[in-house]
Scaffold this motif. Sequence first.
Motif, PDB file in Angstrom:
ATOM      1  N   ALA A 186      -6.834   3.788   5.157  1.00 16.50           N
ATOM      2  CA  ALA A 186      -6.264   2.577   5.740  1.00 16.50           C
ATOM      3  C   ALA A 186      -6.621   2.540   7.218  1.00 16.50           C
ATOM      4  N   ALA A 187      -6.720   1.344   7.758  1.00 18.61           N
ATOM      5  CA  ALA A 187      -7.041   1.188   9.177  1.00 18.61           C
ATOM      6  C   ALA A 187      -6.146   0.107   9.770  1.00 18.61           C
ATOM      7  N   THR A 188      -5.594   0.392  10.941  1.00 24.27           N
ATOM      8  CA  THR A 188      -4.748  -0.551  11.662  1.00 24.27           C
ATOM      9  C   THR A 188      -5.335  -0.744  13.052  1.00 24.27           C
ATOM     10  N   VAL A 189      -5.520  -1.994  13.443  1.00 28.48           N
ATOM     11  CA  VAL A 189      -5.989  -2.283  14.796  1.00 28.48           C
ATOM     12  C   VAL A 189      -4.957  -3.145  15.510  1.00 28.48           C
ATOM     13  N   THR A 190      -4.696  -2.808  16.764  1.00 25.32           N
ATOM     14  CA  THR A 190      -3.900  -3.645  17.654  1.00 25.32           C
ATOM     15  C   THR A 190      -4.848  -4.188  18.716  1.00 25.32           C
ATOM     16  N   VAL A 191      -4.855  -5.513  18.888  1.00 20.70           N
ATOM     17  CA  VAL A 191      -5.743  -6.113  19.897  1.00 20.70           C
ATOM     18  C   VAL A 191      -4.927  -6.774  20.993  1.00 20.70           C
ATOM     19  N   GLY A 216       0.843  -1.191   0.000  1.00 19.29           N
ATOM     20  CA  GLY A 216       0.000   0.000   0.000  1.00 19.29           C
ATOM     21  C   GLY A 216       0.877   1.239   0.000  1.00 19.29           C
ATOM     22  N   PRO A 217       0.266   2.418   0.119  1.00 19.32           N
ATOM     23  CA  PRO A 217       1.040   3.659   0.192  1.00 19.32           C
ATOM     24  C   PRO A 217       1.985   3.617   1.391  1.00 19.32           C
ATOM     25  N   LEU A 232      -5.528  -2.925   7.195  1.00 22.08           N
ATOM     26  CA  LEU A 232      -6.256  -3.050   5.933  1.00 22.08           C
ATOM     27  C   LEU A 232      -6.074  -1.751   5.149  1.00 22.08           C
ATOM     28  N   VAL A 233      -5.665  -1.874   3.890  1.00 19.85           N
ATOM     29  CA  VAL A 233      -5.388  -0.718   3.045  1.00 19.85           C
ATOM     30  C   VAL A 233      -6.310  -0.737   1.833  1.00 19.85           C
TER      31      VAL A 233
END
Lengths: 330, 330
Positions: free
Chosen positions: B140-145, A137-138, B60-61
């Motif tokens: 884009a979204a990044t999740v840390t669980v 991705g970017p 997710l991008v």
Amino acid sequence: MRLDGSADAGRPGALDEAAIIERFFRRPSARDDVLLGIGDDAALLAPPAGQALAVAVDTLVEGTHFHLGTDPRALGHRVLAVNLSDLAAMGAEPAWCLLSLSLPRPDPAWLAGFADGFFALADRHGVALVGGDTVRGPLAATVTVHGFVPAAQACRRSGARPGDGIWVTGTPGDAVAGRLAQADGADAGDPALAALLARFLYPEPRVAAGLALRGLASAMIDVSDGLHQDLARLLVASGAGGELVVEALPLSAALTARAGGEAAALALTGGDDYELCFTLPEHHAGQLVERARAWDFPVTRIGTVTAGSGLTLLRAGQPCALPPGSYRHF
Amino acid sequence: MRLDGSADAGRPGALDEAAIIERFFRRPSARDDVLLGIGDDAALLAPPAGQALAVAVDTLVEGTHFHLGTDPRALGHRVLAVNLSDLAAMGAEPAWCLLSLSLPRPDPAWLAGFADGFFALADRHGVALVGGDTVRGPLAATVTVHGFVPAAQACRRSGARPGDGIWVTGTPGDAVAGRLAQADGADAGDPALAALLARFLYPEPRVAAGLALRGLASAMIDVSDGLHQDLARLLVASGAGGELVVEALPLSAALTARAGGEAAALALTGGDDYELCFTLPEHHAGQLVERARAWDFPVTRIGTVTAGSGLTLLRAGQPCALPPGSYRHF
């Protein structure tokens, strides 16, 4: 794709994700609280008993936080540094991190530089990289950091009380001056400029200072968006007001030489400093000075917490507006 | 900009970051192990004594993992679901998460949908959003669980032993069939197709199944890149081989109706399933069947762990290659 170090038969290529992980990011850790690091669906970690876990996440995106030509080593350093700075501002001791890296294409030289900058800082603070994700991705990097702090000693933003002193570490304004000089194409051979540039490219998170301020500071925040704005946030969170004495701002000689009459404005609004701004009850000032002897940067009282609300700037004892031409954060 | 809920005087706009946080992401949590949530430099959390902390991150991008027109509700669900699936695959109980969101521009309708999908899933699993970051950049979204699991009961990838059965939850292949049908512009009024689409758009992380498999499964992985590839990874991590009986694959009626003779290929290579693939010592099979009675999806034995290395597909008792035309993960 995952930082799982496993074969990725479905996606052949000169440098697939498994190779990226193995070659650049899977390193042994000396931490015995990492039960399981990179290589499974999740990391398994052993938090210490009796402490709170401090967790923060920050993302840097190309075009918003850095330019395409940025040295990957500086970027690897920065994305961890901005997160460690968040832990420092809580008085937390860094321990573990996770990295998510979005890349247009895997470039070995770029990755080697990024990993070098990242691990040089991680190693200096005893931080283990325990997991992550790499995606196409970017260009962007997200780091999540974990640290420990006894809950009662955590330095929240909300504890400032009228009469407390307002203090700041280091010399804010240097980083933005370095950034502006770089953008102007200034001569990099100039030693004063090189010092400012280093402050911009390799911000040093004030982790040891944050730890030393446990039990002393009544409130703390790190200065990422500019001293004026971040201090205002701390005061809002504390339900208090404040007075900041412009003449008391610790301006570096390099900043003053470069920015002249605009130095104070840059220190107040420049951002990217990653210094700590904190409030301190009067009776802790002696202990602060004692502990600060170990630091290789200044710590300076710049104002006082007041009742009411709002941050007032004082110049020659009189309220004044933010200097015109204040730098707007990139 | 931070999920800190504080005023952001430096960046006026119709919907600034502080407003985004307040309006869409700052919600009270019922968890008493969240000492300090959104609103400071870091969250402060109280991990339970005697358990390991399981941590994972996934990004997710747009353009790589989803298309621009994706329903934001589905995206909010998915970015948390893929992370909860990682915890499920460790047998960990979910607790906290952080979100970093990169947005080209803040769109209230989009944010409301994203937050709806995100919190609907978070609430169902008792997960608190404790911090994060919002930045301007490509979508884009990044999740840390974070979750908990007694260290000795964590289901790693590396514990499979020759003779163990190979099992899978649910009906893999549905999600990719839904995705392909959507891409083909198939009639969304068809109920069978709607079921496949739901499996693609709203994958249900198998958290309860993962918890039930503690102490039973010898190794486990979640199926994100395709059953064949992820099972192969598990076997490599375990230093073992395996045989997978193609006829034993649990294919849904909807998948078979849609994909005909290619159904097995999609189940093996499609990805996006977020089912659990695990290995089970023979003497635990009875307990598994007992515990699985509470599940509203099948659990199916599809093969056996062997000595040696490599994953062999068996059809009519004979080794066979991956079916031609196998779906390449997006």
